[in-house]
Design a protein around this motif. Sequence first.
Motif, PDB file in Angstrom:
ATOM      1  N   GLY A   1      37.175  62.670  71.855  1.00  0.00           N
ATOM      2  CA  GLY A   1      38.409  62.330  71.165  1.00  0.00           C
ATOM      3  C   GLY A   1      39.238  63.503  70.698  1.00  0.00           C
ATOM      4  O   GLY A   1      40.243  63.304  70.006  1.00  0.00           O
ATOM      5  N   LEU A   2      38.867  64.709  71.075  1.00  0.00           N
ATOM      6  CA  LEU A   2      39.610  65.881  70.621  1.00  0.00           C
ATOM      7  C   LEU A   2      40.788  66.184  71.536  1.00  0.00           C
ATOM      8  O   LEU A   2      40.705  66.043  72.757  1.00  0.00           O
ATOM      9  N   ASP A   3      41.868  66.649  70.913  1.00  0.00           N
ATOM     10  CA  ASP A   3      43.045  67.101  71.663  1.00  0.00           C
ATOM     11  C   ASP A   3      43.018  68.605  71.896  1.00  0.00           C
ATOM     12  O   ASP A   3      43.764  69.106  72.745  1.00  0.00           O
ATOM     13  N   GLY A   4      42.197  69.306  71.143  1.00  0.00           N
ATOM     14  CA  GLY A   4      42.154  70.752  71.303  1.00  0.00           C
ATOM     15  C   GLY A   4      40.990  71.359  70.542  1.00  0.00           C
ATOM     16  O   GLY A   4      40.299  70.687  69.774  1.00  0.00           O
ATOM     17  N   VAL A   5      40.791  72.645  70.771  1.00  0.00           N
ATOM     18  CA  VAL A   5      39.691  73.390  70.161  1.00  0.00           C
ATOM     19  C   VAL A   5      40.225  74.731  69.678  1.00  0.00           C
ATOM     20  O   VAL A   5      40.998  75.395  70.384  1.00  0.00           O
ATOM     21  N   ILE A   6      39.811  75.120  68.461  1.00  0.00           N
ATOM     22  CA  ILE A   6      40.077  76.463  67.945  1.00  0.00           C
ATOM     23  C   ILE A   6      38.776  77.243  68.041  1.00  0.00           C
ATOM     24  O   ILE A   6      37.781  76.894  67.404  1.00  0.00           O
ATOM     25  N   LEU A   7      38.780  78.281  68.868  1.00  0.00           N
ATOM     26  CA  LEU A   7      37.594  79.092  69.099  1.00  0.00           C
ATOM     27  C   LEU A   7      37.744  80.402  68.335  1.00  0.00           C
ATOM     28  O   LEU A   7      38.434  81.319  68.791  1.00  0.00           O
ATOM     29  N   VAL A   8      37.138  80.455  67.144  1.00  0.00           N
ATOM     30  CA  VAL A   8      37.253  81.649  66.307  1.00  0.00           C
ATOM     31  C   VAL A   8      36.227  82.685  66.735  1.00  0.00           C
ATOM     32  O   VAL A   8      36.556  83.836  67.001  1.00  0.00           O
ATOM     33  N   ASP A   9      34.959  82.288  66.770  1.00  0.00           N
ATOM     34  CA  ASP A   9      33.915  83.215  67.186  1.00  0.00           C
ATOM     35  C   ASP A   9      32.770  82.449  67.818  1.00  0.00           C
ATOM     36  O   ASP A   9      32.694  81.220  67.730  1.00  0.00           O
ATOM     37  N   THR A  10      31.899  83.187  68.485  1.00  0.00           N
ATOM     38  CA  THR A  10      30.719  82.610  69.138  1.00  0.00           C
ATOM     39  C   THR A  10      29.461  83.305  68.633  1.00  0.00           C
ATOM     40  O   THR A  10      28.454  83.364  69.330  1.00  0.00           O
ATOM     41  N   ASN A  11      29.512  83.816  67.411  1.00  0.00           N
ATOM     42  CA  ASN A  11      28.428  84.638  66.886  1.00  0.00           C
ATOM     43  C   ASN A  11      27.092  83.905  66.818  1.00  0.00           C
ATOM     44  O   ASN A  11      26.036  84.519  66.967  1.00  0.00           O
ATOM     45  N   SER A  12      27.130  82.604  66.575  1.00  0.00           N
ATOM     46  CA  SER A  12      25.892  81.845  66.413  1.00  0.00           C
ATOM     47  C   SER A  12      25.545  81.007  67.641  1.00  0.00           C
ATOM     48  O   SER A  12      24.614  80.207  67.588  1.00  0.00           O
ATOM     49  N   TRP A  13      26.266  81.215  68.724  1.00  0.00           N
ATOM     50  CA  TRP A  13      26.049  80.372  69.905  1.00  0.00           C
ATOM     51  C   TRP A  13      24.719  80.667  70.586  1.00  0.00           C
ATOM     52  O   TRP A  13      24.269  81.809  70.654  1.00  0.00           O
ATOM     53  N   GLN A  14      24.140  79.582  71.087  1.00  0.00           N
ATOM     54  CA  GLN A  14      23.036  79.640  72.025  1.00  0.00           C
ATOM     55  C   GLN A  14      23.546  79.058  73.346  1.00  0.00           C
ATOM     56  O   GLN A  14      24.696  78.598  73.435  1.00  0.00           O
ATOM     57  N   ASN A  15      22.720  79.049  74.368  1.00  0.00           N
ATOM     58  CA  ASN A  15      23.159  78.543  75.674  1.00  0.00           C
ATOM     59  C   ASN A  15      23.681  77.119  75.591  1.00  0.00           C
ATOM     60  O   ASN A  15      24.616  76.744  76.316  1.00  0.00           O
ATOM     61  N   SER A  16      23.098  76.302  74.709  1.00  0.00           N
ATOM     62  CA  SER A  16      23.532  74.907  74.594  1.00  0.00           C
ATOM     63  C   SER A  16      24.974  74.799  74.105  1.00  0.00           C
ATOM     64  O   SER A  16      25.710  73.885  74.519  1.00  0.00           O
ATOM     65  N   HIS A  17      25.389  75.710  73.232  1.00  0.00           N
ATOM     66  CA  HIS A  17      26.792  75.705  72.783  1.00  0.00           C
ATOM     67  C   HIS A  17      27.726  76.016  73.943  1.00  0.00           C
ATOM     68  O   HIS A  17      28.755  75.345  74.128  1.00  0.00           O
ATOM     69  N   ALA A  18      27.386  77.037  74.711  1.00  0.00           N
ATOM     70  CA  ALA A  18      28.231  77.435  75.835  1.00  0.00           C
ATOM     71  C   ALA A  18      28.324  76.327  76.869  1.00  0.00           C
ATOM     72  O   ALA A  18      29.412  76.027  77.389  1.00  0.00           O
ATOM     73  N   GLU A  19      27.195  75.709  77.184  1.00  0.00           N
ATOM     74  CA  GLU A  19      27.180  74.646  78.191  1.00  0.00           C
ATOM     75  C   GLU A  19      28.032  73.451  77.749  1.00  0.00           C
ATOM     76  O   GLU A  19      28.804  72.908  78.540  1.00  0.00           O
ATOM     77  N   SER A  20      27.895  73.051  76.482  1.00  0.00           N
ATOM     78  CA  SER A  20      28.673  71.912  75.992  1.00  0.00           C
ATOM     79  C   SER A  20      30.161  72.231  75.969  1.00  0.00           C
ATOM     80  O   SER A  20      31.000  71.394  76.331  1.00  0.00           O
ATOM     81  N   PHE A  21      30.498  73.453  75.545  1.00  0.00           N
ATOM     82  CA  PHE A  21      31.902  73.850  75.496  1.00  0.00           C
ATOM     83  C   PHE A  21      32.526  73.838  76.881  1.00  0.00           C
ATOM     84  O   PHE A  21      33.601  73.245  77.093  1.00  0.00           O
ATOM     85  N   LEU A  22      31.884  74.469  77.842  1.00  0.00           N
ATOM     86  CA  LEU A  22      32.455  74.558  79.186  1.00  0.00           C
ATOM     87  C   LEU A  22      32.553  73.187  79.824  1.00  0.00           C
ATOM     88  O   LEU A  22      33.543  72.874  80.512  1.00  0.00           O
TER      89      LEU A  22
END
Length: 301
Positions: free
Chosen positions: A157-178
């Motif tokens: 349901g999102l219209d957009g994303v604000i990507l400030v930083d990826t400091n705490s990301w693991q592979n699961s964050h990257a996969e879901s985002f992409l």
Amino acid sequence: MIYIDFEQAWQVYLDATPRLPVAPAPVTPQRIETVADLLDQIDLVVFDAYGVLHEGDHAYAGVADAIAAVRQAGKALCVLTNDVTHEAAQVAAGLQKRGLDIATAEVISGRDLLPGVVEEVMQPEQRFGLHSTEPGPLLARWPTLRLLGDQPADYEGLDGVILVDTNSWQNSHAESFLAAMAGQRRALIVCNPDVGCPFRGQVSAEPGYYAHLAAEQGAGPVRFMGKPFPAIYHKVLARFSSIQPDRMLMIGDSPHTDILGARGVGMRCLLIESGFLRGQNSSQRFAEAGLWPDFVASLLR
């Protein structure tokens, strides 16, 4: 935090060329030993932070002396950073903790551009998500933002994303985002356009890395803030309006952010080889990127 190798980061930068500012005309870099060698030609020194002043928790050897030399010569200085997790006061405090003489008023960050960009891009009826390790001030200002995690359902349901930083990301964050951004017409605001950053002897994958990968997969529209895009450099030009751009020296470590952005607005640029290009043949990398600094030094001192 996710780490990548240099070649991964470099290839993303090369592939991103159509989304970056137009490259300035070639120059032949002059090798120098210390920043003091240039101070008779310069009235303002603009320092990058990561990869130039420090890496992780420790300042590079010789940097405090270089800052002192600039001040003793009576030259103005500022720090121009893509570290947008923190406000300027926190960035300055972090530099001071590392033993560097930098005041809050001397920090200019892509974070400064965020309010105007959000007001321009995010319409009142739209829902945007937020990736940030310190979201409190942003959620307080824009309470409709949804704090995102690593689950695909977070993006529904999102219209957009604000990507400030990826400091705490693991592979699961990257996969879901992409996966959530691929082929979707979700607006993407990227506060930190860096693709890779030297960190503790490795290269960290920064927001620009994922943003360019998403753009290649059809995400967008994408709005980048910070270096190398002109708006952040124009803040420097406006703050030091009495100084001509060719009397300003950007000291950076990345061809695609520091050289491209600074020389693109008429500043001169000193590339430090001990940061992002550590262990690389800098002349070869300049040629591959089609980006050359005015000056090169192995270290900042």
